[in-house]
Design a protein around this motif. Structure first.
Motif, PDB file in Angstrom:
ATOM      1  N   MET A 172       3.461   3.787 -10.088  1.00  0.00           N
ATOM      2  CA  MET A 172       2.150   3.179 -10.079  1.00  0.00           C
ATOM      3  C   MET A 172       1.985   2.394  -8.777  1.00  0.00           C
ATOM      4  N   LYS A 173       1.010   2.765  -7.993  1.00  0.00           N
ATOM      5  CA  LYS A 173       0.806   2.183  -6.668  1.00  0.00           C
ATOM      6  C   LYS A 173       0.565   0.682  -6.712  1.00  0.00           C
ATOM      7  N   SER A 174      -0.156   0.193  -7.721  1.00  0.00           N
ATOM      8  CA  SER A 174      -0.481  -1.228  -7.769  1.00  0.00           C
ATOM      9  C   SER A 174       0.748  -2.099  -8.017  1.00  0.00           C
ATOM     10  N   ARG A 175       1.849  -1.489  -8.464  1.00  0.00           N
ATOM     11  CA  ARG A 175       3.074  -2.256  -8.705  1.00  0.00           C
ATOM     12  C   ARG A 175       4.172  -1.920  -7.705  1.00  0.00           C
ATOM     13  N   GLU A 176       3.810  -1.227  -6.662  1.00  0.00           N
ATOM     14  CA  GLU A 176       4.777  -0.918  -5.610  1.00  0.00           C
ATOM     15  C   GLU A 176       4.786  -2.081  -4.614  1.00  0.00           C
ATOM     16  N   ILE A 177       5.887  -2.810  -4.571  1.00  0.00           N
ATOM     17  CA  ILE A 177       6.014  -3.964  -3.672  1.00  0.00           C
ATOM     18  C   ILE A 177       6.419  -3.458  -2.298  1.00  0.00           C
ATOM     19  N   VAL A 178       5.618  -3.819  -1.282  1.00  0.00           N
ATOM     20  CA  VAL A 178       5.831  -3.264   0.052  1.00  0.00           C
ATOM     21  C   VAL A 178       6.301  -4.289   1.083  1.00  0.00           C
ATOM     22  N   THR A 179       6.412  -5.547   0.708  1.00  0.00           N
ATOM     23  CA  THR A 179       6.944  -6.567   1.610  1.00  0.00           C
ATOM     24  C   THR A 179       7.985  -7.394   0.860  1.00  0.00           C
ATOM     25  N   ARG A 180       8.711  -8.193   1.593  1.00  0.00           N
ATOM     26  CA  ARG A 180       9.647  -9.121   0.962  1.00  0.00           C
ATOM     27  C   ARG A 180       8.866 -10.236   0.289  1.00  0.00           C
ATOM     28  N   PHE A 181       9.455 -10.816  -0.744  1.00  0.00           N
ATOM     29  CA  PHE A 181       8.870 -12.003  -1.362  1.00  0.00           C
ATOM     30  C   PHE A 181       9.037 -13.176  -0.405  1.00  0.00           C
ATOM     31  N   LYS A 182       7.987 -14.002  -0.298  1.00  0.00           N
ATOM     32  CA  LYS A 182       8.037 -15.192   0.547  1.00  0.00           C
ATOM     33  C   LYS A 182       7.676 -16.405  -0.285  1.00  0.00           C
ATOM     34  N   THR A 208       1.548  -5.861  -2.418  1.00  0.00           N
ATOM     35  CA  THR A 208       1.720  -4.580  -3.109  1.00  0.00           C
ATOM     36  C   THR A 208       0.987  -3.490  -2.331  1.00  0.00           C
ATOM     37  N   ALA A 209       1.303  -2.251  -2.628  1.00  0.00           N
ATOM     38  CA  ALA A 209       0.768  -1.117  -1.876  1.00  0.00           C
ATOM     39  C   ALA A 209      -0.754  -1.027  -1.933  1.00  0.00           C
ATOM     40  N   ASP A 210      -1.360  -1.517  -3.008  1.00  0.00           N
ATOM     41  CA  ASP A 210      -2.821  -1.426  -3.129  1.00  0.00           C
ATOM     42  C   ASP A 210      -3.550  -2.620  -2.513  1.00  0.00           C
ATOM     43  N   GLY A 211      -2.816  -3.522  -1.843  1.00  0.00           N
ATOM     44  CA  GLY A 211      -3.427  -4.692  -1.226  1.00  0.00           C
ATOM     45  C   GLY A 211      -3.429  -5.913  -2.117  1.00  0.00           C
ATOM     46  N   GLY A 212      -2.874  -5.795  -3.307  1.00  0.00           N
ATOM     47  CA  GLY A 212      -2.764  -6.929  -4.212  1.00  0.00           C
ATOM     48  C   GLY A 212      -1.500  -7.724  -3.919  1.00  0.00           C
ATOM     49  N   ARG A 213      -1.101  -8.526  -4.887  1.00  0.00           N
ATOM     50  CA  ARG A 213       0.087  -9.350  -4.720  1.00  0.00           C
ATOM     51  C   ARG A 213       0.951  -9.320  -5.974  1.00  0.00           C
ATOM     52  N   GLY A 218      10.622 -12.155 -14.662  1.00  0.00           N
ATOM     53  CA  GLY A 218       9.596 -11.138 -14.485  1.00  0.00           C
ATOM     54  C   GLY A 218       8.689 -11.404 -13.304  1.00  0.00           C
ATOM     55  N   THR A 219       7.814 -10.457 -13.072  1.00  0.00           N
ATOM     56  CA  THR A 219       6.888 -10.508 -11.948  1.00  0.00           C
ATOM     57  C   THR A 219       5.483 -10.245 -12.459  1.00  0.00           C
ATOM     58  N   GLN A 220       4.525 -11.015 -11.991  1.00  0.00           N
ATOM     59  CA  GLN A 220       3.122 -10.785 -12.316  1.00  0.00           C
ATOM     60  C   GLN A 220       2.498  -9.999 -11.165  1.00  0.00           C
ATOM     61  N   PHE A 221       1.622  -9.063 -11.505  1.00  0.00           N
ATOM     62  CA  PHE A 221       0.938  -8.262 -10.498  1.00  0.00           C
ATOM     63  C   PHE A 221      -0.558  -8.538 -10.569  1.00  0.00           C
ATOM     64  N   HIS A 222      -1.173  -8.754  -9.393  1.00  0.00           N
ATOM     65  CA  HIS A 222      -2.600  -9.052  -9.303  1.00  0.00           C
ATOM     66  C   HIS A 222      -3.232  -8.106  -8.293  1.00  0.00           C
ATOM     67  N   GLU A 243      -8.667  -9.572  -7.686  1.00  0.00           N
ATOM     68  CA  GLU A 243      -8.180 -10.753  -8.408  1.00  0.00           C
ATOM     69  C   GLU A 243      -7.558 -11.755  -7.436  1.00  0.00           C
ATOM     70  N   TRP A 244      -6.743 -11.248  -6.510  1.00  0.00           N
ATOM     71  CA  TRP A 244      -6.073 -12.142  -5.563  1.00  0.00           C
ATOM     72  C   TRP A 244      -7.080 -12.816  -4.645  1.00  0.00           C
ATOM     73  N   ALA A 245      -8.078 -12.060  -4.186  1.00  0.00           N
ATOM     74  CA  ALA A 245      -9.107 -12.625  -3.308  1.00  0.00           C
ATOM     75  C   ALA A 245      -9.884 -13.725  -4.033  1.00  0.00           C
ATOM     76  N   ALA A 246     -10.188 -13.525  -5.313  1.00  0.00           N
ATOM     77  CA  ALA A 246     -10.900 -14.545  -6.086  1.00  0.00           C
ATOM     78  C   ALA A 246     -10.036 -15.791  -6.262  1.00  0.00           C
ATOM     79  N   PHE A 247      -8.754 -15.603  -6.494  1.00  0.00           N
ATOM     80  CA  PHE A 247      -7.836 -16.720  -6.641  1.00  0.00           C
ATOM     81  C   PHE A 247      -7.754 -17.526  -5.351  1.00  0.00           C
TER      82      PHE A 247
END
Length: 68
Positions: free
Chosen positions: A1-11, A29-34, A45-49, A53-57
């Motif tokens: 699932m692309k929205s849950r593919e983490i593409v950078t290190r956690f900071k 994440t790969a879809d531009g979320g976090r 666990g990890t939450q995916f946004h 959603e992230w832009a609104a936050f």
């Protein structure tokens, strides 16, 4: 699932250094979320946004909706 593919290190925020114990880490994440996780308990666990959603936050943070 692309929205849950983490593409950078956690900071962790630079504001969370020193005596701060309650921290989160964020990665892109790969879809531009976090992906967000507890910096002290990765096994909890990890939450995916999605991008909207992230832009609104972030807009709410910048707008002061959560106080300080």
């Amino acid at each position: 699932m692309k929205s849950r593919e983490i593409v950078t290190r956690f900071k962790k925020s630079s504001a969370s250094q020193g005596d701060q114990q309650d921290c989160v880490e964020v990665a892109h994440t790969a879809d531009g979320g976090r992906a967000v996780r507890d910096s002290k308990d990765h096994a909890a666990g990890t939450q995916f946004h999605g991008p909207a959603e992230w832009a609104a936050f972030v807009a709410a943070l910048k707008g002061g909706r959560f106080g300080r």
